[in-house]
Design a protein around this motif. Structure first.
Motif, mmCIF file in Angstrom:
data_model
loop_
_atom_site.group_PDB
_atom_site.id
_atom_site.type_symbol
_atom_site.label_atom_id
_atom_site.label_comp_id
_atom_site.label_asym_id
_atom_site.label_seq_id
_atom_site.Cartn_x
_atom_site.Cartn_y
_atom_site.Cartn_z
ATOM 1 N N TYR A 50 0.834 -1.214 0.000
ATOM 2 C CA TYR A 50 0.000 0.000 0.000
ATOM 3 C C TYR A 50 0.862 1.255 0.000
ATOM 4 O O TYR A 50 1.668 1.460 0.914
ATOM 5 N N HIS B 239 -3.592 -0.074 13.984
ATOM 6 C CA HIS B 239 -2.949 -1.316 13.521
ATOM 7 C C HIS B 239 -2.110 -1.980 14.613
ATOM 8 O O HIS B 239 -1.517 -3.019 14.381
ATOM 9 N N TYR C 65 -10.313 -5.657 9.473
ATOM 10 C CA TYR C 65 -9.463 -6.728 8.932
ATOM 11 C C TYR C 65 -8.212 -6.830 9.790
ATOM 12 O O TYR C 65 -8.049 -6.048 10.741
ATOM 13 N N GLU D 95 -5.196 -5.856 9.806
ATOM 14 C CA GLU D 95 -4.403 -4.669 10.142
ATOM 15 C C GLU D 95 -5.169 -3.704 11.049
ATOM 16 O O GLU D 95 -4.578 -2.958 11.816
ATOM 17 N N HIS D 96 -6.478 -3.666 10.903
ATOM 18 C CA HIS D 96 -7.291 -2.744 11.712
ATOM 19 C C HIS D 96 -7.709 -3.440 13.007
ATOM 20 O O HIS D 96 -8.834 -3.897 13.151
ATOM 21 N N THR E 37 -8.316 -3.216 -2.623
ATOM 22 C CA THR E 37 -8.072 -2.671 -1.288
ATOM 23 C C THR E 37 -7.850 -3.789 -0.266
ATOM 24 O O THR E 37 -8.293 -4.927 -0.466
ATOM 25 N N ALA E 38 -7.199 -3.423 0.830
ATOM 26 C CA ALA E 38 -7.107 -4.356 1.964
ATOM 27 C C ALA E 38 -8.520 -4.652 2.465
ATOM 28 O O ALA E 38 -8.857 -5.795 2.788
ATOM 29 N N LYS E 39 -9.364 -3.616 2.484
ATOM 30 C CA LYS E 39 -10.746 -3.765 2.941
ATOM 31 C C LYS E 39 -11.512 -4.832 2.175
ATOM 32 O O LYS E 39 -12.342 -5.538 2.723
ATOM 33 N N ASP F 43 -6.550 -1.748 -10.618
ATOM 34 C CA ASP F 43 -5.887 -0.981 -9.561
ATOM 35 C C ASP F 43 -4.684 -0.251 -10.154
ATOM 36 O O ASP F 43 -3.989 -0.786 -11.022
ATOM 37 N N THR F 44 -4.449 0.954 -9.665
ATOM 38 C CA THR F 44 -3.346 1.774 -10.195
ATOM 39 C C THR F 44 -1.986 1.432 -9.569
ATOM 40 O O THR F 44 -0.963 1.946 -10.014
ATOM 41 N N THR F 45 -1.963 0.591 -8.520
ATOM 42 C CA THR F 45 -0.711 0.340 -7.797
ATOM 43 C C THR F 45 0.139 -0.708 -8.505
ATOM 44 O O THR F 45 -0.246 -1.883 -8.568
ATOM 45 N N LYS G 185 0.654 -4.185 -6.928
ATOM 46 C CA LYS G 185 -0.492 -5.118 -6.845
ATOM 47 C C LYS G 185 -0.820 -5.730 -8.202
ATOM 48 O O LYS G 185 -1.362 -6.833 -8.282
ATOM 49 N N ASN H 72 -14.301 4.320 -0.546
ATOM 50 C CA ASN H 72 -13.863 5.519 0.196
ATOM 51 C C ASN H 72 -13.226 6.555 -0.722
ATOM 52 O O ASN H 72 -13.040 7.696 -0.327
ATOM 53 N N HIS H 73 -12.856 6.156 -1.936
ATOM 54 C CA HIS H 73 -12.305 7.107 -2.915
ATOM 55 C C HIS H 73 -13.300 7.298 -4.062
ATOM 56 O O HIS H 73 -12.890 7.572 -5.198
HETATM 57 O O1 DWN Z 1 -5.399 1.634 6.889
HETATM 58 C C1 DWN Z 1 -4.928 1.381 5.815
HETATM 59 C C2 DWN Z 1 -5.239 2.281 4.689
HETATM 60 C C3 DWN Z 1 -4.830 3.688 4.917
HETATM 61 O O2 DWN Z 1 -4.665 1.826 3.508
HETATM 62 C C4 DWN Z 1 -4.034 0.205 5.593
HETATM 63 N N1 DWN Z 1 -4.297 -0.808 6.563
HETATM 64 C C5 DWN Z 1 -4.102 -0.396 4.209
HETATM 65 C C6 DWN Z 1 -4.780 0.455 3.198
HETATM 66 O O3 DWN Z 1 -6.146 0.092 3.137
HETATM 67 P P1 DWN Z 1 -6.929 -0.037 1.733
HETATM 68 O O4 DWN Z 1 -6.131 -0.893 0.826
HETATM 69 O O5 DWN Z 1 -8.304 -0.460 2.051
HETATM 70 O O6 DWN Z 1 -6.839 1.499 1.313
HETATM 71 P P2 DWN Z 1 -7.459 2.357 0.149
HETATM 72 O O7 DWN Z 1 -6.870 3.704 0.220
HETATM 73 O O8 DWN Z 1 -8.919 2.275 0.132
HETATM 74 O O9 DWN Z 1 -6.904 1.627 -1.179
HETATM 75 C C7 DWN Z 1 -7.260 2.099 -2.431
HETATM 76 C C8 DWN Z 1 -6.788 1.136 -3.494
HETATM 77 O O10 DWN Z 1 -7.365 1.552 -4.744
HETATM 78 C C9 DWN Z 1 -5.282 1.172 -3.685
HETATM 79 O O11 DWN Z 1 -4.822 -0.130 -4.035
HETATM 80 C C10 DWN Z 1 -5.092 2.127 -4.858
HETATM 81 C C11 DWN Z 1 -6.361 1.925 -5.655
HETATM 82 N N2 DWN Z 1 -6.800 3.140 -6.366
HETATM 83 C C12 DWN Z 1 -7.007 3.089 -7.735
HETATM 84 O O12 DWN Z 1 -6.821 2.010 -8.355
HETATM 85 N N3 DWN Z 1 -7.398 4.250 -8.373
HETATM 86 C C13 DWN Z 1 -7.007 4.278 -5.660
HETATM 87 C C14 DWN Z 1 -7.399 5.448 -6.306
HETATM 88 C C15 DWN Z 1 -7.636 6.697 -5.520
HETATM 89 C C16 DWN Z 1 -7.591 5.408 -7.718
HETATM 90 O O13 DWN Z 1 -7.944 6.433 -8.337
#
Ligand code: DWN
Ligand code: SAH
Ligand code: ZN
Length: 407
Positions: free
Chosen positions: A72, A174, A215, A217-218, A319-321, A341-343, A346, A378-379
């Motif tokens: 992440y 965490h 999950y 981590e949380h 996401t981890a979620k 996913d943009t990462t 992953k 959330n995004h």
């Molecule tokens: O608490 C935690 C938070 C801050 O981050 C950690 N335990 C792990 C992680 O949790 P998560 O994976 O649920 O976090 P996000 O921020 O909801 O992850 C978003 C995922 O979506 C990332 O893999 C990036 C991806 N993404 C995408 O593909 N396009 C994100 C955006 C904003 C996008 O435009």
């Protein structure tokens, strides 16, 4: 099935109220050529009868979750970049010292501290995951690759002196060994310094039934009530709270040495609101569990119906979620063929346990599915505005927070 545990904050009895089943390490994305045994654990959630802290009944060893390959990267969201930039300004503007020192616990890829470094302020990130830490260092951020606890805090103080501000986002929740962290905060903070942290807020989680915030981590799901009690037990005082919109609803808590700061009215107001909502009353927790099971069942039914109708369905945001909802609802690659996913770390991997392939989000515009399940709900604003062409070309978004809905 285990029904009680011991509270990591006060040693009291934690009573289970939710069973989210067998789960993998939420961020252990699998290399397709490396399929083998995967670590699993039983995700049980409980509430302490003595201090109202909501927490997991079993902790996963920290070395299994955080390390070199932690995938992440906090800077992957523009909205989070902006959030942390204004956070850095607010933290620095609140310091009176002419040679301030800022410490961040869980600094990840430096999304917050790069703004502090840019202003020429002394700082140190404490971050155990080597891969993300090196990205921060490349941005000019000072990082100690380590877990924050009492030993780390003491050694930082010996080397750099006391910290005016200790900040932590999406990390304190965490850490099951929280007493050691708070001992470390007391050891490191200046007499009038502040410890500011923000994490998913349990009131938002119950109001939105966003149980995927739970999950491995949380470990903790904080509220103003439980944090106030935790602070008092550990020689600190909760002096301010602020609700945040990021990550689907969080609370920012400010702790200080007792009596060193005026306690803001927002603290009593938040605690009163939580009491009025019966946040951790047995009835409310049972109701939350019922919503969780209903959403899990509805999501699986909708996905089965779409599959039976021959619709193509993909996910957006590995996401981890998503690990919690995928494994709790029994979703696999027969329901969701792949996840965008943009990462880079992953992409080309499979989701833990459910083995759904993750692909580069830049292909979403060209090979779009009929329906996209928004795992990064959330995004939503950021993703749906960047991917506006998806809806315009007839694609439909499926969300499950606060309810299963196709829009
Ligand atoms: O608490 C935690 C938070 C801050 O981050 C950690 N335990 C792990 C992680 O949790 P998560 O994976 O649920 O976090 P996000 O921020 O909801 O992850 C978003 C995922 O979506 C990332 O893999 C990036 C991806 N993404 C995408 O593909 N396009 C994100 C955006 C904003 C996008 O435009
Ligand atoms: N602060 C960032 C990162 C959150 S992800 C943000 O809000 O986006 C959680 C981070 O906490 C990971 O980078 C993980 O490696 C780190 N972490 C876990 N345990 C820690 C500990 N004991 N001390 C410091 N960081 C820790
Ligand atoms: Zn307790």
């Amino acid at each position: 099935m285990k029904g009680t545990g011991s509270c990591q904050v006060c040693g009291g009895v934690v009573t289970k109220f939710l069973d989210l089943g067998t789960q993998p390490l939420s961020d252990a994305f699998v290399h397709p050529e490396n399929l083998g045994d995967e670590f699993t654990h039983h995700l049980l959630v409980g509430c302490c009868v003595d201090c109202a802290m909501v927490q997991l009944l079993q902790a996963v060893p920290r070395e299994l979750m955080f390390g070199e390959e932690y995938p992440y990267y906090s800077s992957g969201s523009r909205i989070m970049q902006a959030h942390f930039s204004s956070t850095a300004d607010a933290l620095l503007d609140g310091i009176a010292s002419d040679d301030p020192f800022v410490v961040e616990i869980g600094s990840n890829d430096g999304v917050m501290l790069e703004c502090v470094a840019r202003r020429g302020v002394r700082h140190l990130g404490v971050e155990p995951s080597g891969g993300v830490a090196r990205v921060a260092e490349a941005k000019g951020v000072d990082v100690r690759v380590d877990y924050f606890d009492i030993d780390t805090a003491t050694s930082i103080r010996d080397e750099h002196g006391p910290a005016d501000v200790i900040f932590s986002a999406n990390t304190l929740c965490h850490i099951p060994y929280i007493t050691s962290v708070l001992d470390g905060v007391r050891a490191l903070l200046t007499p009038d310094g502040v410890f500011v942290f923000e994490d998913p807020y349990f009131l938002d989680i119950t109001e939105k039934s966003s149980f995927d915030q739970i999950y491995d981590e949380h470990f903790f799901l904080f509220s103003a009530t439980s944090v106030q009690s935790m602070a008092a037990r550990n020689g600190l005082e909760l002096v301010d709270v602020e609700r945040l919109q990021v990550h689907g609803g969080e609370m920012r808590y400010t702790l200080a040495r007792p009596g060193s700061r005026t306690v803001a009215g927002a603290v009593a107001a938040a605690i009163a609101e939580e009491a009025a909502a019966g946040l951790t009353s047995p009835g409310r927790l049972v109701e939350f569990g019922e919503s969780v099971r209903r959403i899990g069942n509805e999501l699986r039914s909708v996905l089965e119906e779409l599959r039976d109708r021959g619709c193509s369905v993909a996910g957006y945001g590995a996401t981890a979620k998503s690990s919690t909802i995928i494994n709790f609802a029994g979703i696999d690659s027969s329901h969701i063929s792949h996840i965008y996913d943009t990462t880079p770390s992953k992409q080309g991997r499979l989701t833990p346990l459910s083995h759904i392939p993750i692909v580069d989000a830049s292909t979403f515009g060209t090979d779009r599915p009929d329906v996209a399940v928004l795992f990064a709900w959330n995004h939503a604003d950021e993703i749906q505005s960047a991917e506006a062409a998806f809806g315009e070309s007839g694609g439909r978004w499926l969300t499950y927070v606060p309810d299963v809905r196709i829009t």
